[in-house]
Design an enzyme around this catalytic site. Structure first.
Site, PDB file in Angstrom:
ATOM      1  N   THR A 142       0.868  -1.187   0.000  1.00 60.26           N
ATOM      2  CA  THR A 142       0.000   0.000   0.000  1.00 60.26           C
ATOM      3  C   THR A 142       0.901   1.232   0.000  1.00 60.26           C
ATOM      4  O   THR A 142       1.381   1.635  -1.043  1.00 60.26           O
ATOM      5  CB  THR A 142      -0.968  -0.012   1.209  1.00 60.26           C
ATOM      6  OG1 THR A 142      -0.234  -0.251   2.418  1.00 60.26           O
ATOM      7  CG2 THR A 142      -2.016  -1.094   1.043  1.00 60.26           C
ATOM      8  N   LYS A 168       3.975  -6.928   4.145  1.00 59.06           N
ATOM      9  CA  LYS A 168       3.728  -5.532   3.824  1.00 59.06           C
ATOM     10  C   LYS A 168       3.388  -4.819   5.123  1.00 59.06           C
ATOM     11  O   LYS A 168       2.874  -5.415   6.073  1.00 59.06           O
ATOM     12  CB  LYS A 168       2.607  -5.364   2.800  1.00 59.06           C
ATOM     13  CG  LYS A 168       1.216  -5.813   3.230  1.00 59.06           C
ATOM     14  CD  LYS A 168       0.411  -4.842   4.054  1.00 59.06           C
ATOM     15  CE  LYS A 168       0.322  -3.478   3.444  1.00 59.06           C
ATOM     16  NZ  LYS A 168      -0.464  -2.558   4.346  1.00 59.06           N
ATOM     17  N   THR A 179      -0.989  -2.708  10.841  1.00 58.98           N
ATOM     18  CA  THR A 179      -1.452  -2.818   9.466  1.00 58.98           C
ATOM     19  C   THR A 179      -0.373  -3.522   8.723  1.00 58.98           C
ATOM     20  O   THR A 179       0.410  -2.921   8.022  1.00 58.98           O
ATOM     21  CB  THR A 179      -1.687  -1.492   8.780  1.00 58.98           C
ATOM     22  OG1 THR A 179      -2.679  -0.821   9.466  1.00 58.98           O
ATOM     23  CG2 THR A 179      -2.226  -1.662   7.385  1.00 58.98           C
ATOM     24  N   GLU A 266       6.060   4.842   7.463  1.00 62.51           N
ATOM     25  CA  GLU A 266       5.688   5.975   6.602  1.00 62.51           C
ATOM     26  C   GLU A 266       6.496   7.222   6.955  1.00 62.51           C
ATOM     27  O   GLU A 266       6.471   7.696   8.097  1.00 62.51           O
ATOM     28  CB  GLU A 266       4.186   6.246   6.729  1.00 62.51           C
ATOM     29  CG  GLU A 266       3.357   5.156   6.076  1.00 62.51           C
ATOM     30  CD  GLU A 266       1.872   5.269   6.355  1.00 62.51           C
ATOM     31  OE1 GLU A 266       1.093   4.661   5.612  1.00 62.51           O
ATOM     32  OE2 GLU A 266       1.490   5.948   7.321  1.00 62.51           O
ATOM     33  N   ASN A 388      -0.350  10.671   5.790  1.00 62.54           N
ATOM     34  CA  ASN A 388      -1.606  10.255   6.403  1.00 62.54           C
ATOM     35  C   ASN A 388      -2.676  11.345   6.358  1.00 62.54           C
ATOM     36  O   ASN A 388      -3.863  11.047   6.516  1.00 62.54           O
ATOM     37  CB  ASN A 388      -1.352   9.799   7.829  1.00 62.54           C
ATOM     38  CG  ASN A 388      -0.747   8.405   7.858  1.00 62.54           C
ATOM     39  OD1 ASN A 388      -1.435   7.422   7.667  1.00 62.54           O
ATOM     40  ND2 ASN A 388       0.560   8.357   8.041  1.00 62.54           N
ATOM     41  N   THR A 393      -6.720  10.240  -0.620  1.00 67.40           N
ATOM     42  CA  THR A 393      -6.706  11.020  -1.854  1.00 67.40           C
ATOM     43  C   THR A 393      -5.368  10.973  -2.567  1.00 67.40           C
ATOM     44  O   THR A 393      -5.239  11.455  -3.664  1.00 67.40           O
ATOM     45  CB  THR A 393      -7.046  12.475  -1.560  1.00 67.40           C
ATOM     46  OG1 THR A 393      -6.151  12.982  -0.562  1.00 67.40           O
ATOM     47  CG2 THR A 393      -8.477  12.596  -1.047  1.00 67.40           C
TER      48      THR A 393
END
Length: 393
Positions: A142, A168, A179, A266, A388, A393
């Site tokens: 992702t 992942k 996640t 991230e 985040n 979007t």
């Protein structure tokens, strides 16, 4: 790829780009299987379906995964869609439905575009191959920046055995599953019940010891499949003479994948490792390590290369575990900053330079006992907020 396994991936239209978003692992025979799942109260529909499949006879032959859509908090329709994916995969690969596992990752609260998913599943058998691991790894990503995979080789009962893994995970990562999706395969002969015990133990010291942002997701799972095709005649148990080697290889794969997830957090620029020693119990060591690694202030200090040990000692003190406030030592790498809970002089520029590196190791010695634990995470950067703030979007 361990003997008996193939994998593949393709783009079916769940992602806006052309990156693969549907992947599968296939075994030539029904494989012994085990799994661990998120502790989040809101568990996505695919987790229920996969648990249901494994519960029938402890075996899986096909593991299907999509990215780009989590199929979580989607009600009865989401449950029907997960079961529809299982049925379609069973038909496409010619196996019984209970031998198929399903998992999803991506945005929560949106229904799967099932025509796209089912169309992709129909094409998957043509994409599966012995060297399809990289295609599968691409299909499960992702916000990940890199693919995460590893493999070890060892000898069991005079036969060459492989243990492979891929995963992942980049954000919404916190202990007790995050996640993250993990997939491990081996060609060793081992029964499902023993595989489950091994996975539980390894998960506690690897996947459950990482954090990126303190959030635990709705979809996380680690699935292990064992084909038994390596040729070792005797099923592996702790009494087997080669058990220690197999367990070490299994743990290596789990730790490698866990650290790879933490390193790829991230917006992260570095991997942070917190080592806690001298604890009275292992539970205390783990709780303190996870509290320090999960501290936003500690993570921010590492990003800014600020040797602010006060944030570390504060996290130790709020972990809810017994500590002797007169005996704690803290080091940043090899640089001592606290001894017996008292500050000592250290070279600030040297410490700052160390904290600028890609790996930061924080050592905390409680000097109270003999237990220890290690946790992994990453720094907290401006990019984490940027990613985040616009995730959908």
């Amino acid at each position: 790829m361990p003997q008996g396994f193939r994998a593949g991936g393709l783009h079916c239209g769940l992602k806006k780009t052309s990156r693969f978003d549907l992947g599968v692992i296939v075994c030539e025979v029904p494989a012994q299987a085990a799994g661990v799942y998120t502790l989040n109260a809101f568990q996505a529909a695919p987790l229920h379906v996969t648990r249901e499949s494994v519960a029938v006879e402890g075996k899986l032959q096909v593991m299907l995964v999509n990215s780009g859509n989590a199929n979580a908090c989607t009600g009865k329709q989401g449950d029907q869609d997960a079961r529809g994916m299982r049925a379609a995969a069973a038909e496409a690969f010619g196996v019984a439905e209970h031998l198929v596992g399903v998992t999803s990752t991506g945005v929560i609260g949106e229904l799967l575009p099932m025509p796209k998913v089912l169309g992709g599943i129909e094409k998957l058998p043509q994409q599966v191959k012995a060297d399809g691991g990289e295609d599968f790894c691409q299909a499960i990503l992702t916000t990940d920046l890199v693919q995460k995979m590893t493999c070890v080789q060892l000898t069991v009962g005079g036969k060459t055995v492989h243990i492979a893994g891929s995963a992942k995970g980049s954000g919404m990562i916190h202990p007790n599953m995050a996640t993250m999706l993990g997939f491990m395969t081996t060609d060793a002969k081992i029964e499902s019940a023993q595989l489950q015990k091994l996975l539980n133990g390894v998960t506690d010291s690897t996947f459950n010891m990482i954090t990126v942002d303190g959030d635990t997701s709705t979809n996380d799972m680690v699935i292990v499949m064992a084909s038994g095709l390596a040729g070792n005649d005797e099923s592996l148990t702790p009494e087997h003479p080669d058990w220690a080697a197999f367990e070490a290889g299994f743990r290596y794969v789990g730790e490698y994948l866990a650290k790879a997830i933490a390193r790829d957090g991230e917006g992260a620029t570095k991997l942070i490792e917190v080592s806690v020693t001298g604890a009275e119990t292992q539970n205390a060591a783990r709780a303190i390590a996870k509290t320090v690694i999960g501290s936003s202030l500690v993570k921010s200090a590492c990003f800014g290369a600020d040797a602010n040990w006060g944030r570390i000692i504060a996290a130790v003190g709020r972990a809810g575990q017994p500590v002797n406030t007169e005996t704690v030592d803290i080091r940043l790498g090899d640089i001592s900053v606290l001894e017996q809970s008292r500050p000592i002089k250290f070279d600030e520029p040297q410490a700052a330079e160390y904290l600028k590196g890609e790996l930061v190791v924080i050592h905390v010695n409680l000097n109270m006992g003999n237990e220890h634990a290690t946790a992994w995470g990453c720094d907290l950067t401006y990019d984490y907020v940027r990613i985040n703030a616009a995730y959908r979007t």
